[in-house]
Design an enzyme around this catalytic site. Sequence first.
Site, PDB file in Angstrom:
ATOM      1  N   GLU A  83      64.224 -46.474  24.565  1.00 52.64           N
ATOM      2  CA  GLU A  83      64.061 -46.511  22.905  1.00 52.64           C
ATOM      3  C   GLU A  83      62.639 -46.366  22.432  1.00 52.64           C
ATOM      4  O   GLU A  83      61.806 -47.026  23.170  1.00 52.64           O
ATOM      5  CB  GLU A  83      64.736 -47.882  22.475  1.00 52.64           C
ATOM      6  CG  GLU A  83      65.985 -48.142  22.719  1.00 52.64           C
ATOM      7  CD  GLU A  83      66.662 -49.317  22.569  1.00 52.64           C
ATOM      8  OE1 GLU A  83      66.218 -50.026  21.377  1.00 52.64           O
ATOM      9  OE2 GLU A  83      67.794 -49.865  23.173  1.00 52.64           O
TER      10      GLU A  83
ATOM     11  N   GLU B  52      69.229 -54.864  27.004  1.00 54.25           N
ATOM     12  CA  GLU B  52      68.740 -56.239  26.631  1.00 54.25           C
ATOM     13  C   GLU B  52      69.437 -57.633  27.205  1.00 54.25           C
ATOM     14  O   GLU B  52      69.936 -58.271  26.278  1.00 54.25           O
ATOM     15  CB  GLU B  52      68.923 -56.531  25.023  1.00 54.25           C
ATOM     16  CG  GLU B  52      68.221 -55.321  24.262  1.00 54.25           C
ATOM     17  CD  GLU B  52      66.655 -55.666  24.225  1.00 54.25           C
ATOM     18  OE1 GLU B  52      66.114 -56.533  24.769  1.00 54.25           O
ATOM     19  OE2 GLU B  52      65.747 -55.131  23.503  1.00 54.25           O
TER      20      GLU B  52
HETATM   21  C1  IPT Z   1      66.473 -52.896  20.603  1.00 55.90           C
HETATM   22  C2  IPT Z   1      67.642 -52.842  20.956  1.00 55.90           C
HETATM   23  O1  IPT Z   1      67.928 -52.764  22.365  1.00 55.90           O
HETATM   24  C3  IPT Z   1      68.562 -51.789  20.378  1.00 55.90           C
HETATM   25  O2  IPT Z   1      69.830 -52.060  20.587  1.00 55.90           O
HETATM   26  C4  IPT Z   1      68.460 -52.237  18.812  1.00 55.90           C
HETATM   27  O3  IPT Z   1      68.766 -53.338  18.460  1.00 55.90           O
HETATM   28  C5  IPT Z   1      67.106 -51.806  18.495  1.00 55.90           C
HETATM   29  O4  IPT Z   1      66.275 -52.784  19.186  1.00 55.90           O
HETATM   30  C6  IPT Z   1      66.673 -52.124  17.040  1.00 55.90           C
HETATM   31  O5  IPT Z   1      67.336 -51.418  16.347  1.00 55.90           O
HETATM   32  S1  IPT Z   1      65.834 -54.456  20.992  1.00 55.90           S
HETATM   33  C7  IPT Z   1      64.358 -54.965  20.250  1.00 55.90           C
HETATM   34  C8  IPT Z   1      64.069 -56.343  20.093  1.00 55.90           C
HETATM   35  C9  IPT Z   1      63.085 -54.494  20.750  1.00 55.90           C
END
Ligand code: IPT
Length: 934
Positions: free
Chosen positions: A478, A412
């Site tokens: 993710e 990010e």
């Molecule tokens: C995404 C982040 O990469 C991760 O660290 C965590 O914050 C997650 O979201 C949420 O729990 S960023 C998101 C704006 C897609």
Amino acid sequence: MTYDHSYVEDFAPAVGVLPPRAWLDDDSARIALTGDWSFRLSPSLADAPDDLKDPDTSSWDTISVPGHWQLSGYGAPAYTNVVYPFPLEPPHVPTDNPTGDYVRSVIVPADWDGARVVLRFEGVDSRFAVHVDGNLVGWSSGSRLPSEFDLTSLVAPGKEIRIVVRVHQWSLGSYVEDQDMWWLSGIFREVNLLALKPSAPTDVFVKAAFDHVDGAGTLLVESDVPGTVVVPELGLELPTGEHTRIEQVEPWSAESPRLYDAVLRSEGGEVRLRIGFRTVAIVDGILTVNGNRVLFNGVNRHEFHPDRGRALTEQDMLDDVLLMKRAGINAVRTSHYPPHPHFLDLCDLHGLYVVDECDLETHGFGYEPEPPNLPNPVMDERFRPDLVERMRRMVERDKNHPSIVLWSLGNECGMGENLRAMYDFAKDRDPSRPVHYERDRGAEFVDVYSEMYTSLENVEKIGADPASHKGLPFILCEYGHAMGNGPGGLSDYRALFEKYPRCQGGFIWEWIDHGLRTSVDGKEFYAYGGDFGETIHDGNFVCDGLLFPDRTPSPGMLEYIKVIEPLVIVADGKGGVSITNRYEVLDTSHLTFQLVTEINGEVVGSGNLPVPAIAPGETVSVELPPGILAQREANQPETWATVTAELTEGTAWAEAGHRVAWGQLRLDTPAEATAPTGSGPAEGTVGIDGITLAGITNARLDVWRAQIDNDAIPGVANAWKENGLHRVQHRIVSSGVKDGAWEVVTRTAPPALQWGLVATWRWTTVDDGVLLDLKVVPDGQFPDTLPRLGITFELPKVDQVEWFGAGPNEAYVDTRAAAAVGKYSATVDQLQTPYVRPQENGHRIDTRWAALTGSAGSLRIEAAPDLFGLTVRNWTTADLENAKHTIDVIPGDPTYVTLDLAQAGIGSNSCGPALPDQYKLHTAPATLSIKFVS
Ligand code: IPT
């Protein structure tokens, strides 16, 4: 003169440190500086005393190292996800910068004469300066990266030295460490004093590859001090710097983590090595390990413990690895920083693919800010030396782990040239590993294409167009946001990973809830953002793991285990069982298969099921034993066969008998479901008209659930609340005998609005109870979707519930892969799932019948014939919804029972795509037929 704190805001990564090098298991002498240090915390730089040359610590406290001072009684933890808790004006940080001073003395052993004496820190958050006997040795940052200082010129063997470490909570480093986690400071990983012998290796690079075509291994060990590498199992002895080919080796992979013990001998000492021969390559757009396509069944892992924060013990790390292995997880992304090096040793040993991620996130700047906004640090040249050095420090420390299959630049940060520089460094130093970064949409400086929280449609698009994004392998770094109840829809993602070769799996966000164990009035609960009085915070967004904070699995974890299990066991359509082996390299010869047959939930047979060894990727059909087939012919009642695959022998990560996969086959042919017919009106029965049956009172239509985190996002929650679904009222339209039934018509509608749900409750008597035929018809401008549609009623306190249906755990329409049909029993308490922020939970889908027993008697509820969703709890939906923590939900009398016609799916919308249409509960006429027997 006041202490010069200017280094806190310096763009340089460090001053006075030794070059980074590999984490080695060598025989150099060392003194662990763990345990008590004298400690003092100053709330601000302005009042951090200027006495570091020779501090008088007689009035100081002691603190345990490793640890975080916020979890040791100083200051308080604070949680933000994206936003920084201080003003953005790099390189500046607040003067109110909590600063901890650590002091400890140690005697340098007399026999360390001639050695280089090095002080090594494995991790200090966030920037720190080191003083020895009044001399400033240097300073460093990069919280999750090691730093070494050469003390040789400052020490004399046999003499005591006094080490003073000043640690700052905020620094320039904080601008690039904006990870989604608690802000926790201090010396949180080990500190060691090392004696490095000049003639012993201090940096080694093991380059071991595997040729899957001919089975040969190649090996080259580079060392800063030459020596001989001995690999006894291979009968190998070879000088460092020399490349060799070994005819046949067993390769390392996550499934078969073969390591060869080796030793590098030099004049001055030995280094123990564990060599894994494996080759990571991208072939025709597919990421492969040893020639096999890899499918990541992964998780994002933060380092977390509910009492210790990110200061993990070796046992904590082992717990994580064993839990992952037993779950069938095969990959970890070390979000978003390099983990403790011991964790990587465990990944090598037990077999997990690792995406090793650099200690970097700058989320709070926005992805590609334009003036007048400040540039993201990855676009700001002043940050480049620090960022490239972070990459270098990670690669150098971790380069010898066969488990690491991808380097990752960070998380990010948007896009910027500093990321390219980091990529260039990694490729130059270690061309053997592809590089990952998520936000590089043009695939400029990545070797795999990565996205997060992509919808099913978009994963499908990427899968179906293998040339897109430069034809790189595609992973979801993710997905499946495991916040609260969820994630839903994992089976759908898995299906796409199976369908499209380039869709190579992904990593669930995330491994564990970061709830900090706290108590009020002796009652324990897990705290989240805001619980420590933070000015700005992101609430329970920090609790989004597959594990609860104490590492017990959540239902989401059980679902993931089922979705990724290495075998698919289903009916073959010909009366037998079809078993597909989804392992990459293992056949099934290490597994034993068991068969259990149940009629209406009662076991009628069990035994071994002989299954031939199935090669990876292959499917076989296995006939069921003839006895079972006969049973099927003879029996009309619901009959299920459950086939389970278990480890025949124990492994390093699980005991013999550990279940790795299972599947169920329905053996009876379900007859066309017919509703029983009532024999006449069950006059004056249950209803909101106050008349009761078997203790049932207050039966109402129910359309609301205590919002789960995936509901509580603007689009969904607002639409539901604007439609008043959370506060409907009920009106009896009519009641009386009609067409052979006692018929009550109700209208359920929100205040102020004009739409409603008209329900017709028809009660008739049947042989042993009463039958409810419920019909619900929406009228007016009703909302498109509902959270749930069911009836809720009260019963005198229920203690025990027995049911036949899907279970034993909670399941919803898109989280039901792990639910097996069977007969189960649980206390009301056991039916609840203690999500860190209380929310809807405990729903048992597809219930055939349930028997609820309490001191006042028992009630049996039967599908007649509609299967129903069952929820039983000792508090109301409102109680659950209003609770902030688990201790706020207080059980009482009566018990509330909800029988759902349907409930909306769970999804992943708290950070991810909207709930797919097929899992929404669309408002439409609906019916439910249920029998009550008292
Ligand atoms: C995404 C982040 O990469 C991760 O660290 C965590 O914050 C997650 O979201 C949420 O729990 S960023 C998101 C704006 C897609």
